[in-house]
Design a protein around this motif. Sequence first.
Motif, PDB file in Angstrom:
ATOM      1  N   GLU A 114       0.843  -1.065  -0.077  1.00 44.37           N
ATOM      2  CA  GLU A 114       0.005   0.087  -0.121  1.00 44.37           C
ATOM      3  C   GLU A 114       0.699   1.266  -0.014  1.00 44.37           C
ATOM      4  O   GLU A 114       0.423   2.277   0.564  1.00 44.37           O
ATOM      5  CB  GLU A 114      -0.842   0.010   1.251  1.00 44.37           C
ATOM      6  CG  GLU A 114      -2.006  -1.125   1.192  1.00 44.37           C
ATOM      7  CD  GLU A 114      -2.833  -1.211   2.392  1.00 44.37           C
ATOM      8  OE1 GLU A 114      -2.352  -0.746   3.420  1.00 44.37           O
ATOM      9  OE2 GLU A 114      -4.052  -1.552   2.318  1.00 44.37           O
ATOM     10  N   GLY A 115       2.026   1.123  -0.447  1.00 45.25           N
ATOM     11  CA  GLY A 115       2.915   2.282  -0.788  1.00 45.25           C
ATOM     12  C   GLY A 115       3.688   2.633   0.336  1.00 45.25           C
ATOM     13  O   GLY A 115       4.723   3.472   0.445  1.00 45.25           O
ATOM     14  N   TRP A 116       3.769   1.619   1.517  1.00 51.52           N
ATOM     15  CA  TRP A 116       4.679   2.020   2.539  1.00 51.52           C
ATOM     16  C   TRP A 116       6.120   1.374   2.401  1.00 51.52           C
ATOM     17  O   TRP A 116       6.116  -0.005   2.092  1.00 51.52           O
ATOM     18  CB  TRP A 116       4.100   1.392   3.897  1.00 51.52           C
ATOM     19  CG  TRP A 116       3.074   1.825   4.345  1.00 51.52           C
ATOM     20  CD1 TRP A 116       1.530   1.514   4.280  1.00 51.52           C
ATOM     21  CD2 TRP A 116       2.909   3.210   5.141  1.00 51.52           C
ATOM     22  NE1 TRP A 116       0.777   2.339   5.022  1.00 51.52           N
ATOM     23  CE2 TRP A 116       1.658   3.644   5.685  1.00 51.52           C
ATOM     24  CE3 TRP A 116       4.040   3.887   5.521  1.00 51.52           C
ATOM     25  CZ2 TRP A 116       1.433   4.485   6.250  1.00 51.52           C
ATOM     26  CZ3 TRP A 116       3.864   5.223   6.308  1.00 51.52           C
ATOM     27  CH2 TRP A 116       2.407   5.519   6.894  1.00 51.52           C
ATOM     28  N   LEU A 117       7.191   2.085   2.673  1.00 56.11           N
ATOM     29  CA  LEU A 117       8.540   1.948   2.489  1.00 56.11           C
ATOM     30  C   LEU A 117       9.100   1.522   3.979  1.00 56.11           C
ATOM     31  O   LEU A 117       8.856   2.433   4.849  1.00 56.11           O
ATOM     32  CB  LEU A 117       9.372   2.867   1.846  1.00 56.11           C
ATOM     33  CG  LEU A 117       9.096   3.345   0.460  1.00 56.11           C
ATOM     34  CD1 LEU A 117       9.871   4.631   0.213  1.00 56.11           C
ATOM     35  CD2 LEU A 117       9.930   2.167  -0.332  1.00 56.11           C
ATOM     36  N   ASP A 118       9.486   0.291   4.199  1.00 52.45           N
ATOM     37  CA  ASP A 118      10.127   0.038   5.501  1.00 52.45           C
ATOM     38  C   ASP A 118      11.412   0.488   5.667  1.00 52.45           C
ATOM     39  O   ASP A 118      12.317   0.581   4.709  1.00 52.45           O
ATOM     40  CB  ASP A 118      10.181  -1.625   5.684  1.00 52.45           C
ATOM     41  CG  ASP A 118       8.764  -2.201   5.847  1.00 52.45           C
ATOM     42  OD1 ASP A 118       7.793  -1.653   6.410  1.00 52.45           O
ATOM     43  OD2 ASP A 118       8.647  -3.424   5.378  1.00 52.45           O
ATOM     44  N   ILE A 119      11.641   1.235   6.798  1.00 50.17           N
ATOM     45  CA  ILE A 119      12.871   1.813   7.189  1.00 50.17           C
ATOM     46  C   ILE A 119      13.614   0.605   8.124  1.00 50.17           C
ATOM     47  O   ILE A 119      13.566   0.750   9.378  1.00 50.17           O
ATOM     48  CB  ILE A 119      12.737   3.200   7.564  1.00 50.17           C
ATOM     49  CG1 ILE A 119      12.045   4.021   6.746  1.00 50.17           C
ATOM     50  CG2 ILE A 119      14.229   3.890   8.076  1.00 50.17           C
ATOM     51  CD1 ILE A 119      11.657   5.357   7.616  1.00 50.17           C
TER      52      ILE A 119
END
Length: 412
Positions: free
Chosen positions: A20-25
Motif C-alpha cells: 500500500e505504498g509503505w517503505l520499511d525503514i
Amino acid sequence: MSRIRIKNFGPIKSGYNQQEGWLDINKVTVFIGNQGSGKSTVAKLISTFSWIEKVLVRGDYNKSRFENDNALKDQYISYHRLENYFTDETCLEYEGDAYCIVYDKGDVKIYENSNAKTYTLPQIMYVPAERNFISYVKTPKELKLSSKSLSEFLTEFDNARKSIKDDIDLPVNNTKLDYDQLNDSLNVLGSNYSVGLTEASSGFQSLVPLFLVSDYLSKNVSRQSKDNASHMSVDEKERFKTKVQEILQNDSLTEEQQRLAISVLSSKFNKSSLINIVEEPEQNLFPSSQWNILQSLLGFNNINVGNKLILTTHSPYMVNFLSIAIQAETLKNEVLKNDNKDELLKKLDAVIEANAIVSGDEVAIYQLNELDGSIGKLQSFEGIPSSNNYLNNSLIQGNSMFDSLLEIEEEL
C-alpha cells in the motif's frame, strides 16, 4: 520498525508499488536508481520526519508547531531544500515508533502512535555527497554555507576532528589519520608518507569526513546510552535541569515516584541510537575501498541495537558487497553449530570483519525509476539481494553493446 509513504513529491509520483505504498525503514536501507529518480529525496524525508518525531518525544516543541502547511514546508522540509517539491496532490506519511505524521494535500496531522514500542532517542546524521568540499578547503569552519545540512555535518566533522587524541586507523590502504592540534589540520599517514587532507586524493577527501563523523557519533551515542546526562548539549542540559526541578518540587509525588519520573525523563534526553544517512558512500573510491568503507559503516551500525544505516548509491559494488555481509551472517549461524567452529570462524573473519555482518531480514533495497516516478523493492533469495537490479543491469547493457560492436566488426 519505522516506515514512510510518498506520493507526488518531486520526482516521486506513484511511489512504492507494494505494501500500500509503505517503505520499511530497516536496520539497513538502500536506495538505488538513476540521477533524478528521488533517492536522496526519500532519504531527506526520512531524516526530516525522524527529527520531528525526536523533538516531539523530547518535548522541544508541541505538535501544533508542525501541524501547519507553511511551517512544515518553509521551516522544516526546506532544511534539505525540498520545499519546491510539493504539488497539490502531494501525500506524505511517516509512521515512527512514537508518532505518525501525515501530510495530505496541504493538510498536516500528527498523532501519537497507539502501537508504539520503546522509543530510542536517535542522533540523526545526514552525510551529504558534497562532504569532500569540506576536506578540500583548509579552514572549513570559516565557510559560509547556504546548505543547512552541510553546515550541520561540518559542525559534527569539527567536533569529531577535535576529539582525536591518537592516530585513527582508516579502512583503506593501511593508512592512519592524524590531527595536528597546533595547526588545526588533518593529515593522512601512510607507511612512508604524510600528506595533509587538503592535498590528499579525492578518495580520501570523500572518505575521511564520512568515516570520521560516523565513527565519532556511533561511539558517542554508545557512551550516552550507557552514561547519564553528561553528554547532553548545553541547551539539553538546561531543559533537563528545569524539568528535574519541576519533578522534585511536585509535592504530590512520592520520593519513589520522583525517582521514576526522573529516570523516564533521562531516557528522553540521552541519545541511544544513531540514524546514519549517507549519500553515495562509494564516492571517488576504488572498489576494494568501497568494500572497506561499507564494512566500517555496517560495523558502526551494529554497535547499538537501535542504530539504522540508510544509503543512496550508484555503485553495483555496494549492493554486491552487501550481499556478502548478508551471506556471512547466514554462514556464521551455521558455523557456530559446527564442531570445528573456532577454525571456521577464523576463516570467516579473514573474508569479512566480524562486526560487519548483517541479517537479510534487516536489509531493504529499493529501486527508484526516474521515468515514471515509481519505487520497487529489490527481490531477494534466502535473504540475498537479487543480482537482477538496475546497477548490475547497466553492466550487462555495457557488455551487450560491446557484443553488438563485435558483430558489426565481423561484417567488415
